[in-house]
Write a protein that holds these residues in place. Structure first.
Motif, PDB file in Angstrom:
ATOM      1  N   GLU A 198       0.855  -1.182   0.000  1.00  0.00           N
ATOM      2  CA  GLU A 198       0.000   0.000   0.000  1.00  0.00           C
ATOM      3  C   GLU A 198       0.892   1.233   0.000  1.00  0.00           C
ATOM      4  OE1 GLU A 198      -2.424  -0.073   3.529  1.00  0.00           O
ATOM      5  OE2 GLU A 198      -0.760  -0.629   4.790  1.00  0.00           O
ATOM      6  N   ASP A 199       0.413   2.298  -0.617  1.00  0.00           N
ATOM      7  CA  ASP A 199       1.189   3.529  -0.683  1.00  0.00           C
ATOM      8  C   ASP A 199       1.480   4.016   0.729  1.00  0.00           C
ATOM      9  OD1 ASP A 199       0.797   3.296  -3.390  1.00  0.00           O
ATOM     10  OD2 ASP A 199      -0.640   4.932  -3.537  1.00  0.00           O
ATOM     11  N   MET A 200       2.720   4.481   0.948  1.00  0.00           N
ATOM     12  CA  MET A 200       3.076   4.936   2.286  1.00  0.00           C
ATOM     13  C   MET A 200       3.904   6.210   2.219  1.00  0.00           C
ATOM     14  SD  MET A 200       5.963   2.094   3.378  1.00  0.00           S
ATOM     15  CE  MET A 200       4.875   0.712   3.201  1.00  0.00           C
ATOM     16  N   ILE A 201       3.819   6.970   3.294  1.00  0.00           N
ATOM     17  CA  ILE A 201       4.565   8.213   3.405  1.00  0.00           C
ATOM     18  C   ILE A 201       4.986   8.429   4.858  1.00  0.00           C
ATOM     19  CG2 ILE A 201       2.533   9.678   3.798  1.00  0.00           C
ATOM     20  CD1 ILE A 201       3.962  11.772   1.931  1.00  0.00           C
ATOM     21  N   GLY A 202       6.122   9.045   5.028  1.00  0.00           N
ATOM     22  CA  GLY A 202       6.611   9.417   6.350  1.00  0.00           C
ATOM     23  C   GLY A 202       7.505  10.634   6.210  1.00  0.00           C
ATOM     24  N   TYR A 203       7.900  11.195   7.322  1.00  0.00           N
ATOM     25  CA  TYR A 203       8.703  12.414   7.311  1.00  0.00           C
ATOM     26  C   TYR A 203       9.848  12.288   8.302  1.00  0.00           C
ATOM     27  CZ  TYR A 203       4.418  13.997   5.117  1.00  0.00           C
ATOM     28  OH  TYR A 203       3.332  14.108   4.285  1.00  0.00           O
ATOM     29  N   LEU A 204      10.987  12.865   7.935  1.00  0.00           N
ATOM     30  CA  LEU A 204      12.136  12.966   8.822  1.00  0.00           C
ATOM     31  C   LEU A 204      12.623  14.408   8.810  1.00  0.00           C
ATOM     32  CD1 LEU A 204      14.321   9.878   7.777  1.00  0.00           C
ATOM     33  CD2 LEU A 204      13.236  10.226  10.007  1.00  0.00           C
ATOM     34  N   ASP A 205      12.975  14.928   9.985  1.00  0.00           N
ATOM     35  CA  ASP A 205      13.598  16.249   9.960  1.00  0.00           C
ATOM     36  C   ASP A 205      15.023  16.089   9.444  1.00  0.00           C
ATOM     37  OD1 ASP A 205      15.436  15.769  12.148  1.00  0.00           O
ATOM     38  OD2 ASP A 205      13.868  16.297  13.573  1.00  0.00           O
ATOM     39  N   PHE A 206      15.650  17.195   9.080  1.00  0.00           N
ATOM     40  CA  PHE A 206      16.973  17.139   8.477  1.00  0.00           C
ATOM     41  C   PHE A 206      17.999  16.451   9.371  1.00  0.00           C
ATOM     42  CE2 PHE A 206      16.539  21.029   5.425  1.00  0.00           C
ATOM     43  CZ  PHE A 206      15.766  20.265   4.566  1.00  0.00           C
ATOM     44  N   GLU A 207      17.931  16.686  10.672  1.00  0.00           N
ATOM     45  CA  GLU A 207      18.914  16.061  11.570  1.00  0.00           C
ATOM     46  C   GLU A 207      18.764  14.542  11.582  1.00  0.00           C
ATOM     47  OE1 GLU A 207      19.729  17.786  15.387  1.00  0.00           O
ATOM     48  OE2 GLU A 207      19.263  19.791  14.633  1.00  0.00           O
ATOM     49  N   GLN A 208      17.531  14.056  11.673  1.00  0.00           N
ATOM     50  CA  GLN A 208      17.301  12.607  11.643  1.00  0.00           C
ATOM     51  C   GLN A 208      17.753  12.023  10.310  1.00  0.00           C
ATOM     52  OE1 GLN A 208      13.074  12.945  12.333  1.00  0.00           O
ATOM     53  NE2 GLN A 208      13.267  11.983  14.349  1.00  0.00           N
ATOM     54  N   PHE A 209      17.400  12.697   9.238  1.00  0.00           N
ATOM     55  CA  PHE A 209      17.762  12.233   7.897  1.00  0.00           C
ATOM     56  C   PHE A 209      19.280  12.187   7.740  1.00  0.00           C
ATOM     57  CE2 PHE A 209      18.122  13.317   3.208  1.00  0.00           C
ATOM     58  CZ  PHE A 209      17.885  12.028   2.780  1.00  0.00           C
ATOM     59  N   TYR A 210      19.969  13.206   8.241  1.00  0.00           N
ATOM     60  CA  TYR A 210      21.420  13.264   8.143  1.00  0.00           C
ATOM     61  C   TYR A 210      22.076  12.090   8.877  1.00  0.00           C
ATOM     62  CZ  TYR A 210      26.161  15.068   8.130  1.00  0.00           C
ATOM     63  OH  TYR A 210      27.517  15.201   7.959  1.00  0.00           O
ATOM     64  N   ILE A 211      21.529  11.710  10.014  1.00  0.00           N
ATOM     65  CA  ILE A 211      22.056  10.554  10.748  1.00  0.00           C
ATOM     66  C   ILE A 211      21.980   9.294   9.890  1.00  0.00           C
ATOM     67  CG2 ILE A 211      21.640   9.016  12.724  1.00  0.00           C
ATOM     68  CD1 ILE A 211      20.831  11.619  14.275  1.00  0.00           C
ATOM     69  N   PHE A 212      20.867   9.104   9.193  1.00  0.00           N
ATOM     70  CA  PHE A 212      20.746   7.958   8.290  1.00  0.00           C
ATOM     71  C   PHE A 212      21.744   8.066   7.139  1.00  0.00           C
ATOM     72  CE2 PHE A 212      16.310   7.462   9.991  1.00  0.00           C
ATOM     73  CZ  PHE A 212      16.518   6.209  10.555  1.00  0.00           C
ATOM     74  N   LEU A 213      21.940   9.277   6.606  1.00  0.00           N
ATOM     75  CA  LEU A 213      22.910   9.452   5.529  1.00  0.00           C
ATOM     76  C   LEU A 213      24.314   9.074   5.987  1.00  0.00           C
ATOM     77  CD1 LEU A 213      21.793  12.785   3.821  1.00  0.00           C
ATOM     78  CD2 LEU A 213      21.379  10.438   3.063  1.00  0.00           C
ATOM     79  N   LEU A 214      24.667   9.457   7.209  1.00  0.00           N
ATOM     80  CA  LEU A 214      25.978   9.072   7.752  1.00  0.00           C
ATOM     81  C   LEU A 214      26.112   7.557   7.823  1.00  0.00           C
ATOM     82  CD1 LEU A 214      26.473  11.603  10.701  1.00  0.00           C
ATOM     83  CD2 LEU A 214      27.725  11.551   8.530  1.00  0.00           C
ATOM     84  N   GLU A 215      25.083   6.921   8.341  1.00  0.00           N
ATOM     85  CA  GLU A 215      25.100   5.465   8.494  1.00  0.00           C
ATOM     86  C   GLU A 215      25.283   4.759   7.148  1.00  0.00           C
ATOM     87  OE1 GLU A 215      21.831   2.107   9.716  1.00  0.00           O
ATOM     88  OE2 GLU A 215      21.780   4.004  10.814  1.00  0.00           O
ATOM     89  N   TYR A 216      24.517   5.171   6.153  1.00  0.00           N
ATOM     90  CA  TYR A 216      24.601   4.509   4.851  1.00  0.00           C
ATOM     91  C   TYR A 216      25.847   4.920   4.083  1.00  0.00           C
ATOM     92  CZ  TYR A 216      20.538   1.882   5.703  1.00  0.00           C
ATOM     93  OH  TYR A 216      19.686   0.967   6.246  1.00  0.00           O
ATOM     94  N   SER A 217      26.381   6.091   4.360  1.00  0.00           N
ATOM     95  CA  SER A 217      27.650   6.497   3.756  1.00  0.00           C
ATOM     96  C   SER A 217      28.783   5.606   4.252  1.00  0.00           C
ATOM     97  CB  SER A 217      27.952   7.961   4.071  1.00  0.00           C
ATOM     98  OG  SER A 217      27.021   8.798   3.417  1.00  0.00           O
ATOM     99  N   GLU A 218      28.771   5.279   5.537  1.00  0.00           N
ATOM    100  CA  GLU A 218      29.792   4.379   6.080  1.00  0.00           C
ATOM    101  C   GLU A 218      29.734   3.016   5.395  1.00  0.00           C
ATOM    102  OE1 GLU A 218      29.373   4.238  10.338  1.00  0.00           O
ATOM    103  OE2 GLU A 218      29.822   6.374  10.546  1.00  0.00           O
ATOM    104  N   LYS A 219      28.533   2.495   5.193  1.00  0.00           N
ATOM    105  CA  LYS A 219      28.378   1.206   4.517  1.00  0.00           C
ATOM    106  C   LYS A 219      28.874   1.282   3.071  1.00  0.00           C
ATOM    107  CE  LYS A 219      24.483  -0.219   7.354  1.00  0.00           C
ATOM    108  NZ  LYS A 219      23.081  -0.603   7.406  1.00  0.00           N
TER     109      LYS A 219
END
Length: 133
Positions: A85-106
């Motif tokens: 089913e179609d889904m949507i969610g939101y992250l503020d920039f700080e939360q999103f940046y933490i995920f970017l750091l994590e996936y950048s390390e990988k």
């Protein structure tokens, strides 16, 4: 751009775990070949993804769109057939940046030759998102 004129998103991503699973799927879906390209788009606060899985910024929406994210947020969007089913969610920039750091390390673990470029892009994203100032 995608039309939100239908009945809307049936599923809202609310918990951080749901959002983490989305991010995991997103980076798997866009594949390593598009990782640096996505960071380049994010530093400009521009969305990136495919027809069914994407991360969008406030400016990527038209003003009338009901599911527009706020400035300082990203919208996490997954549509059928990528999800049941179609889904949507939101992250503020700080939360999103933490995920970017994590996936950048990988990503750097697999492609160590990209460490300088990815590090540069992460600094530019941090500045663009006005994090840590």
């Amino acid at each position: 751009m995608f039309s939100y004129e239908d009945d809307g998103y049936q599923k809202k991503l609310k918990t951080i775990e749901e959002k983490r699973k989305f991010i995991e799927y997103y980076f798997w879906h866009i594949e390593d070949t598009n990782f640096v390209r996505s960071l380049n788009r994010f530093k400009e606060k521009k969305g990136f993804g495919t027809e069914y899985v994407r991360i969008l910024f406030h400016a990527d929406f038209d003003g009338w769109e009901e599911y527009m994210c706020n400035e300082g947020e990203v919208a996490l969007i997954m549509d059928y057939p990528a999800a049941e089913e179609d889904m949507i969610g939101y992250l503020d920039f700080e939360q999103f940046y933490i995920f970017l750091l994590e996936y950048s390390e990988k990503y750097i673990e697999k492609y160590p030759e990209q460490e300088v470029e990815v590090g540069k892009l992460l600094r530019e994203i941090k500045d663009s998102f006005n994090i840590g100032k």
